[in-house]
Design an enzyme around this catalytic site. Structure first.
Site, PDB file in Angstrom:
ATOM      1  N   GLN A  69      -6.282  -0.858   5.462  1.00 38.88           N
ATOM      2  CA  GLN A  69      -6.842  -1.495   6.656  1.00 38.88           C
ATOM      3  C   GLN A  69      -8.259  -2.016   6.430  1.00 38.88           C
ATOM      4  O   GLN A  69      -8.736  -2.866   7.192  1.00 38.88           O
ATOM      5  CB  GLN A  69      -6.857  -0.508   7.831  1.00 38.88           C
ATOM      6  CG  GLN A  69      -5.481  -0.105   8.325  1.00 38.88           C
ATOM      7  CD  GLN A  69      -4.757  -1.227   9.058  1.00 38.88           C
ATOM      8  OE1 GLN A  69      -5.364  -2.207   9.493  1.00 38.88           O
ATOM      9  NE2 GLN A  69      -3.454  -1.095   9.181  1.00 38.88           N
TER      10      GLN A  69
ATOM     11  N   CYS B  30       6.264   6.041  18.174  1.00 37.55           N
ATOM     12  CA  CYS B  30       7.383   6.453  19.018  1.00 37.55           C
ATOM     13  C   CYS B  30       8.711   6.177  18.351  1.00 37.55           C
ATOM     14  O   CYS B  30       8.879   5.167  17.698  1.00 37.55           O
ATOM     15  CB  CYS B  30       7.381   5.673  20.326  1.00 37.55           C
ATOM     16  SG  CYS B  30       6.081   6.167  21.409  1.00 37.55           S
TER      17      CYS B  30
ATOM     18  N   ALA C  19       0.823  -1.221   0.000  1.00 41.76           N
ATOM     19  CA  ALA C  19       0.000   0.000   0.000  1.00 41.76           C
ATOM     20  C   ALA C  19       0.851   1.263   0.000  1.00 41.76           C
ATOM     21  O   ALA C  19       0.426   2.296  -0.527  1.00 41.76           O
ATOM     22  CB  ALA C  19      -0.945  -0.017   1.195  1.00 41.76           C
ATOM     23  N   THR C  20       2.049   1.210   0.572  1.00 38.01           N
ATOM     24  CA  THR C  20       2.921   2.394   0.539  1.00 38.01           C
ATOM     25  C   THR C  20       3.216   2.773  -0.908  1.00 38.01           C
ATOM     26  O   THR C  20       3.071   3.936  -1.311  1.00 38.01           O
ATOM     27  CB  THR C  20       4.247   2.111   1.287  1.00 38.01           C
ATOM     28  OG1 THR C  20       3.938   1.800   2.651  1.00 38.01           O
ATOM     29  CG2 THR C  20       5.184   3.302   1.239  1.00 38.01           C
TER      30      THR C  20
HETATM   31  N1  PMP Z   1      -1.955   2.657   4.716  1.00 34.93           N
HETATM   32  C1  PMP Z   1      -2.414   2.223   5.895  1.00 34.93           C
HETATM   33  C2  PMP Z   1      -3.693   2.764   6.426  1.00 34.93           C
HETATM   34  C3  PMP Z   1      -1.700   1.252   6.604  1.00 34.93           C
HETATM   35  O1  PMP Z   1      -2.156   0.836   7.790  1.00 34.93           O
HETATM   36  C4  PMP Z   1      -0.492   0.753   6.072  1.00 34.93           C
HETATM   37  C5  PMP Z   1       0.317  -0.281   6.814  1.00 34.93           C
HETATM   38  N2  PMP Z   1       0.669   0.102   8.108  1.00 34.93           N
HETATM   39  C6  PMP Z   1      -0.058   1.239   4.836  1.00 34.93           C
HETATM   40  C7  PMP Z   1      -0.820   2.181   4.187  1.00 34.93           C
HETATM   41  C8  PMP Z   1       1.204   0.754   4.202  1.00 34.93           C
HETATM   42  O2  PMP Z   1       1.034  -0.547   3.742  1.00 34.93           O
HETATM   43  P1  PMP Z   1       2.248  -1.475   3.305  1.00 34.93           P
HETATM   44  O3  PMP Z   1       2.808  -2.042   4.560  1.00 34.93           O
HETATM   45  O4  PMP Z   1       1.629  -2.509   2.442  1.00 34.93           O
HETATM   46  O5  PMP Z   1       3.226  -0.633   2.551  1.00 34.93           O
END
Ligand code: PMP
Length: 391
Positions: free
Chosen positions: A175, A322, A67-68
């Protein structure tokens, strides 16, 4: 109980992945022999399973590393592609860093960004979205569900506003996808980011849904070279991960209604037990408009980090992001107006598919025990209690 961070690979997912590491090792882009065809067929099937979960078409799914990357591709790709149309985007103060940091980067490049506030329950107001739009606005980015407080944003209403004004809507679904129903057409979503490891699939694979009709979207890619994924994201596909992602989506599609009920019930049990045994506990985020497995609570007079240290056998997290040197209270809780002291006193519980009722009872008991012990040792708590007794 930290399933917002990541989830274990479902054994059913692992089973379908394994042959693609060994005997079915082909490159899905090898069009000239059977190894490639076999891999391509597996990718096609996974893409269809993923699209089905969103009520999308297979051609609208672009694989990424997670997702990043999807968030980066969506925001940067739209801004670059549509720069002639306008240079203003709208997002929300409580978004994940993979949206906020990209927005900050775009600001450095001259893009105007509006960060919408949220109410004390964590929800944004669709009216605020409408009011923030100008004739320069090209994109709105609002997450489906928050990773700390689980709050589910009114995406369909925002989609309707965006559509009326001809502005694109991106949604970070990391999520929410696989946990709550998503229909990209009904919700008016033009771009949707999501990730396999949040839904019992493997890490390192995700996708971006990109609408192909009315309007047909085109993005400037982040990664070029070879033209894979219709030019949107070059590079040889990770076939085992893609196959696992597909199966993870198929399982979520089938089991979501029952799983949602079960997780809501366990979440409520956990909350009730903690509320019954401890005073001065508050729930952060909207009480019902939240992910089935999410709880986020503040325990007045204790540090969330200290509670975690007292629970080395339980996987939980604080709401705060943190760094060991400078613990900052969670910017999400601060955006809700939670005072610093309570933001530091928060814990995030993320229940998932493999948690049990026994674990819920155990966690409720242990959290209660540790919070009580810390409060007994807290001069602040003693003073506050003394003041109440005197009054
Ligand atoms: N968006 C949200 C709302 C997330 O919770 C996360 C993961 N913590 C990400 C993006 C990033 O996802 P990924 O670990 O697949 O890069």
């Amino acid at each position: 109980m930290d399933n917002h961070s990541t989830t274990p690979v479902d054994p059913r997912v692992l089973t379908v992945m394994l042959p693609y590491f060994s005997e079915r090792f082909g490159n899905a882009a090898s069009a000239s022999h059977a190894f490639g065809w076999e891999a391509q067929r597996a990718v096609d099937e996974a893409r269809a399973q993923i699209a089905r979960l969103l009520h999308a078409d297979s051609e609208e799914i672009t694989f990424t590393s997670g997702a990043t990357e999807s968030n980066n591709l969506a925001l940067k790709g739209v801004v670059q592609r549509y720069r002639e149309k306008g240079r203003h985007i709208i997002t929300v103060a409580t978004e994940h860093k993979s949206v906020l940091d990209v927005a900050k980067r775009l600001e450095e490049e001259g893009v105007e960004v509006t960060y919408l506030p949220v109410a004390s329950d964590g929800l944004i107001s669709p009216d605020d979205v409408a009011a923030a739009m100008t004739d320069k606005t090209i994109l709105i980015s609002v997450m489906l569900a928050n990773n700390e407080i689980g709050v589910i944003q009114p995406i369909a209403e925002i989609g309707e506003i965006a559509r009326r004004r001809g502005v694109l809507l991106h949604c970070d679904g990391a999520q929410g996808v696989g946990k709550i129903p998503v229909d990209v057409r009904e919700m008016g979503i033009d771009l949707l980011s999501f990730s396999a490891h949040k839904m019992y699939g493997p890490k390192g694979i995700g996708a971006l849904y990109v609408r192909k009709q009315s309007p047909r979207l085109r993005l400037v890619p982040l990664i070029e070279g070879g033209g894979h994924e219709r030019g949107m994201r070059s590079g040889t596909l990770n076939v085992p991960a893609v196959v696992g992602f597909g199966t993870a989506c198929a399982i979520c599609e089938k089991e979501m209604p029952m799983e949602g009920i079960r997780l809501t019930e366990m979440r409520t049990r956990l909350k009730d037990q903690i509320f019954l045994s401890l005073e001065e506990v508050s729930l952060n985020g909207h009480p019902t408009r939240r992910l089935p497995g999410n709880l986020n609570m503040s325990f007045a007079y204790v540090e969330g980090e200290s509670v975690l240290m007292g629970l080395p056998d339980i996987a939980l997290s604080t709401g705060s992001a943190c760094t060991s040197a400078a613990p900052e209270p969670s910017y999400v809780l601060r955006a809700l107006g939670v005072p610093n002291s309570l933001a530091h006193a928060s814990l995030r519980f993320g229940l998932g598919r493999f948690n049990t009722h026994e674990e819920v009872d155990y966690v409720a008991g242990r959290v209660t025990q540790v919070v009580r012990r810390l409060r007994e040792a807290s001069p602040l708590y003693e003073t506050a209690k003394g003041a109440v007794q005197r009054a």
